[in-house]
Scaffold this motif. Structure first.
Motif, PDB file in Angstrom:
ATOM      1  N   ASP A 188       0.904  -1.035  -0.066  1.00  0.00           N
ATOM      2  CA  ASP A 188       0.072   0.004  -0.017  1.00  0.00           C
ATOM      3  C   ASP A 188       1.126   1.280  -0.058  1.00  0.00           C
ATOM      4  OD1 ASP A 188      -1.881   1.829   0.524  1.00  0.00           O
ATOM      5  OD2 ASP A 188      -2.562   1.268   2.453  1.00  0.00           O
ATOM      6  N   ILE A 189       1.124   1.800  -1.210  1.00  0.00           N
ATOM      7  CA  ILE A 189       2.133   2.893  -1.244  1.00  0.00           C
ATOM      8  C   ILE A 189       1.402   4.100  -0.815  1.00  0.00           C
ATOM      9  CG2 ILE A 189       3.283   1.898  -3.130  1.00  0.00           C
ATOM     10  CD1 ILE A 189       2.115   3.773  -5.238  1.00  0.00           C
ATOM     11  N   THR A 190       0.208   4.329  -0.306  1.00  0.00           N
ATOM     12  CA  THR A 190      -0.404   5.671   0.037  1.00  0.00           C
ATOM     13  C   THR A 190      -0.059   5.433   1.662  1.00  0.00           C
ATOM     14  OG1 THR A 190      -2.336   5.355  -1.369  1.00  0.00           O
ATOM     15  CG2 THR A 190      -2.578   6.930   0.467  1.00  0.00           C
ATOM     16  N   THR A 191      -0.077   4.276   2.183  1.00  0.00           N
ATOM     17  CA  THR A 191      -0.014   4.345   3.848  1.00  0.00           C
ATOM     18  C   THR A 191       1.465   4.219   3.920  1.00  0.00           C
ATOM     19  OG1 THR A 191      -2.164   2.986   4.104  1.00  0.00           O
ATOM     20  CG2 THR A 191      -0.198   2.765   6.003  1.00  0.00           C
ATOM     21  N   TYR A 192       2.338   3.709   3.119  1.00  0.00           N
ATOM     22  CA  TYR A 192       3.728   3.199   3.292  1.00  0.00           C
ATOM     23  C   TYR A 192       4.452   4.074   2.118  1.00  0.00           C
ATOM     24  CZ  TYR A 192       2.223  -0.009   6.625  1.00  0.00           C
ATOM     25  OH  TYR A 192       1.545  -0.458   7.607  1.00  0.00           O
ATOM     26  N   ARG A 193       4.064   5.344   1.878  1.00  0.00           N
ATOM     27  CA  ARG A 193       4.830   6.021   0.585  1.00  0.00           C
ATOM     28  C   ARG A 193       6.293   6.152   0.753  1.00  0.00           C
ATOM     29  NH1 ARG A 193       3.088  11.823  -1.600  1.00  0.00           N
ATOM     30  NH2 ARG A 193       4.547  12.010  -3.344  1.00  0.00           N
ATOM     31  N   TYR A 194       6.793   6.291   1.678  1.00  0.00           N
ATOM     32  CA  TYR A 194       8.399   6.379   1.962  1.00  0.00           C
ATOM     33  C   TYR A 194       9.096   5.527   2.683  1.00  0.00           C
ATOM     34  CZ  TYR A 194       6.937  11.413   0.758  1.00  0.00           C
ATOM     35  OH  TYR A 194       6.257  12.155   0.225  1.00  0.00           O
ATOM     36  N   VAL A 195      10.365   5.000   1.849  1.00  0.00           N
ATOM     37  CA  VAL A 195      11.217   4.044   2.368  1.00  0.00           C
ATOM     38  C   VAL A 195      12.449   4.585   2.628  1.00  0.00           C
ATOM     39  CG1 VAL A 195      12.452   1.729   2.068  1.00  0.00           C
ATOM     40  CG2 VAL A 195       9.897   2.265   1.346  1.00  0.00           C
ATOM     41  N   PHE A 196      12.850   4.831   4.009  1.00  0.00           N
ATOM     42  CA  PHE A 196      14.491   5.221   4.350  1.00  0.00           C
ATOM     43  C   PHE A 196      15.402   3.639   4.176  1.00  0.00           C
ATOM     44  CE2 PHE A 196      17.901   6.019   7.284  1.00  0.00           C
ATOM     45  CZ  PHE A 196      18.126   7.652   6.945  1.00  0.00           C
ATOM     46  N   ASP A 197      16.372   4.112   3.476  1.00  0.00           N
ATOM     47  CA  ASP A 197      17.507   3.012   3.426  1.00  0.00           C
ATOM     48  C   ASP A 197      18.660   3.662   2.966  1.00  0.00           C
ATOM     49  OD1 ASP A 197      18.205   0.203   3.448  1.00  0.00           O
ATOM     50  OD2 ASP A 197      17.163  -0.344   1.567  1.00  0.00           O
ATOM     51  N   TYR A 198      19.594   2.480   2.598  1.00  0.00           N
ATOM     52  CA  TYR A 198      20.966   3.016   2.360  1.00  0.00           C
ATOM     53  C   TYR A 198      21.405   2.076   1.065  1.00  0.00           C
ATOM     54  CZ  TYR A 198      23.135  -0.742   5.132  1.00  0.00           C
ATOM     55  OH  TYR A 198      23.637  -2.047   5.542  1.00  0.00           O
ATOM     56  N   ASN A 199      22.363   2.538   0.282  1.00  0.00           N
ATOM     57  CA  ASN A 199      23.227   1.525  -0.435  1.00  0.00           C
ATOM     58  C   ASN A 199      24.429   1.903  -0.048  1.00  0.00           C
ATOM     59  OD1 ASN A 199      21.058   0.983  -2.143  1.00  0.00           O
ATOM     60  ND2 ASN A 199      21.371   2.787  -3.671  1.00  0.00           N
ATOM     61  N   TYR A 200      25.274   0.759  -0.138  1.00  0.00           N
ATOM     62  CA  TYR A 200      26.830   0.800  -0.254  1.00  0.00           C
ATOM     63  C   TYR A 200      27.403   1.375  -1.420  1.00  0.00           C
ATOM     64  CZ  TYR A 200      27.461  -1.778   4.054  1.00  0.00           C
ATOM     65  OH  TYR A 200      27.443  -2.251   5.463  1.00  0.00           O
ATOM     66  N   VAL A 201      28.533   2.491  -1.214  1.00  0.00           N
ATOM     67  CA  VAL A 201      29.154   2.883  -2.556  1.00  0.00           C
ATOM     68  C   VAL A 201      30.556   2.967  -2.187  1.00  0.00           C
ATOM     69  CG1 VAL A 201      27.390   4.569  -3.233  1.00  0.00           C
ATOM     70  CG2 VAL A 201      29.134   5.275  -1.650  1.00  0.00           C
ATOM     71  N   SER A 202      31.513   2.497  -3.169  1.00  0.00           N
ATOM     72  CA  SER A 202      32.760   2.742  -2.970  1.00  0.00           C
ATOM     73  C   SER A 202      33.467   4.155  -2.662  1.00  0.00           C
ATOM     74  CB  SER A 202      33.690   1.962  -3.922  1.00  0.00           C
ATOM     75  OG  SER A 202      33.246   2.557  -5.166  1.00  0.00           O
TER      76      SER A 202
END
Length: 179
Positions: free
Chosen positions: A95-109
């Motif tokens: 449900d992208i209305t209730t859970y619109r945003y996701v906080f995460d990370y990627n590894y970068v060199s």
């Protein structure tokens, strides 16, 4: 006398090391405050306009410990912690209305080097470019807006990722309260 001198050098070394670590952390926080803004592309412009729940993606134990502590102490909006598997497969989180945003990370060199060498021989020249592999990876934090499918990256990375994360959470909380 020699033992006392060693103790003195040990204490002085500890004080200098502690001061450097604290001041490096302060520098990270200061720079992060200028990089983590809506204008610099790190915060979605619509963040906080709807009463949505942010999903914080968990990864491994040490990261999760700091993530949960930082979110609990800094971010005052609605949130849930999810694994990558839950985010992708659990129907509740589709449900992208209730859970619109996701906080995460990627590894970068970080720490890679490119060297170029040109050798000329008469009318011919040969150019060789070498890329030395990265010395280590760092976390690049981001917020994914699932409604627009746009990812908002923090342009800054640091080995002091928890300090960077704290500033990001503070800025997201401020943006949420603007509306």
């Amino acid at each position: 006398m020699l033992r006392g001198l060693r103790s003195l050098f040990g204490v002085v070394g500890l004080i200098v090391t502690s001061t450097m670590l604290v001041s490096c952390g302060a520098i990270v926080k200061s720079k992060a405050n200028t990089y983590i803004t809506e204008e610099k592309g790190a915060i979605p412009p619509d963040f906080g306009k709807q009463n949505s729940t942010v999903l914080f993606v968990t990864h491994h134990r040490s990261y999760n410990k700091y993530l949960k502590k930082n979110v609990k102490n800094i971010y005052k909006g609605n949130y849930k912690f999810v694994t990558e598997d839950e985010l992708e497969n659990d129907t509740e989180y589709q449900d992208i209305t209730t859970y619109r945003y996701v906080f995460d990370y990627n590894y970068v060199s970080a720490g890679h080097t490119t060297t170029t060498n040109t050798v000329q021989s008469g009318d011919f020249s040969t150019t060789t470019t070498r890329l030395r592999p990265a010395l280590y990876n760092v976390k690049k934090f981001m917020v994914l807006d699932r409604k627009t499918q746009k990812t908002y990256y923090c342009k800054m990375t640091s080995s002091y990722w928890s300090k960077l994360q704290k500033v990001y959470l503070k800025k997201l909380n401020e943006k949420r309260l603007e509306e």
